[in-house]
Enzyme design. Structure first.
Site, short mmCIF file in Angstrom:
data_model
loop_
_atom_site.label_atom_id
_atom_site.label_comp_id
_atom_site.label_asym_id
_atom_site.label_seq_id
_atom_site.Cartn_x
_atom_site.Cartn_y
_atom_site.Cartn_z
CD GLU A 34 -38.69 -4.53 -3.71
OE1 GLU A 34 -38.49 -5.73 -4.02
OE2 GLU A 34 -39.11 -4.17 -2.61
CD GLU B 65 -33.48 -3.95 1.33
OE1 GLU B 65 -34.29 -3.36 0.60
OE2 GLU B 65 -33.82 -4.61 2.33
O1 KIV Z 1 -40.45 -1.09 1.91
C1 KIV Z 1 -39.49 -0.49 2.42
O2 KIV Z 1 -39.55 -0.03 3.57
C2 KIV Z 1 -38.27 -0.35 1.62
C3 KIV Z 1 -37.05 0.13 2.33
C4 KIV Z 1 -36.62 -0.83 3.30
C5 KIV Z 1 -36.01 0.55 1.37
O3 KIV Z 1 -38.28 -0.63 0.47
#
Ligand code: KIV
Length: 259
Positions: A113, A178
């Site tokens: 991320e 997101e």
């Molecule tokens: O952890 C997850 O499920 C994610 C998605 C929502 C993109 O990162």
């Protein structure tokens, strides 16, 4: 680089076919998802969806690895991506050590991320042969002020464009967007050469991802972008109720289920 052909196929799908992606945390579910989806994400959302943790920040790498192993065992066709948990990619050295551990599960790629701030770490992983899926916009591992749609003001818009460009330059094979404003999602998707995978970021992306528990009606998570395709909780409730009734009444096990 592992499974280069699967990664190449995902990149080539941009502009040709929408990418379908769902999370899976166990082999039983992955076996079904694998038949239909292009990408299976072993998301750190397992923390909130399965362990009842307050945040995805609480899951550790060993737990992610256990789930990844279960999913990889039952996946043949789809590209399996595993989330690198919070704190596992603080610098190039720890990121590579941890990504290597995750890749040993047999998965195809990892997801981190962040944008510009971690682009050098992502570039390092890719240089070392580890395929990376980027993730910008709402970052559950870094959430401070609650849920909001990103890119509604000029500063956020500019920063997200810089993030997307930095990730593209670092060599990611795709980027999760997101909760990004639909116009900005379109702008980013047009601007970058790799596919964008939206979650709460409109149809203006090159694909979509959702958490499987949410689409199956297994979680209490509510957001405008989640569509419930069924209500598995209700079906489980009905079956469990019937089983308990039959046990209490000595209707189960009858002769059919008795040696
Ligand atoms: O952890 C997850 O499920 C994610 C998605 C929502 C993109 O990162």
């Amino acid at each position: 680089m592992k499974n280069n052909s699967k990664i190449k196929k995902i990149i080539q799908m941009k502009g040709q076919e929408q990418l379908a992606c769902l999370t899976s945390y166990t082999g039983n579910v992955a076996k079904i998802v694998d038949k239909h989806c292009d990408i299976i994400l072993v998301g750190d959302s397992v923390a909130t969806a399965h362990y009842g943790m307050a945040s995805t920040k609480q899951i550790n790498i060993d737990t992610m690895i256990m789930h990844a192993k279960s999913v990889v065992k039952q996946s043949k066709k789809s590209l399996v991506v595993v989330d690198m948990p919070f704190g596992s990619y603080l610098n190039k050295k720890t990121a590579f050590q941890n990504a290597k551990k995750i890749m040993l599960t047999g998965c195809d790629a990892v997801k981190l991320e962040g944008g510009l701030k971690i682009a050098n770490i992502i570039k390092h992983l890719i240089k070392k042969g580890i395929p990376v899926l980027g993730h910008i916009g709402l970052l559950p591992q870094h959430i401070k002020s609650g849920f909001h749609v990103y890119g509604n003001n000029e500063k956020e818009k500019r920063n997200l464009i810089f993030d997307a460009l930095a990730l593209e330059r670092s060599g990611v094979f795709a980027i999760v967007l997101e909760c990004i404003n639909k116009n900005l999602a379109l702008q980013i998707s047009t601007m970058v050469s790799v596919p964008t995978i939206g979650i709460g970021s409109s149809v203006n992306c090159d694909g979509q991802v959702l958490v499987i528990d949410d689409i199956l009606g297994m979680s209490n998570f509510k957001a405008k972008f989640v569509k419930k395709y069924t209500n598995i909780s209700k079906q489980i409730d009905k079956s469990v109720k019937k089983y308990c009734y039959e046990v209490k009444k000595k209707m189960f096990p009858n002769s059919k289920y008795t040696y």
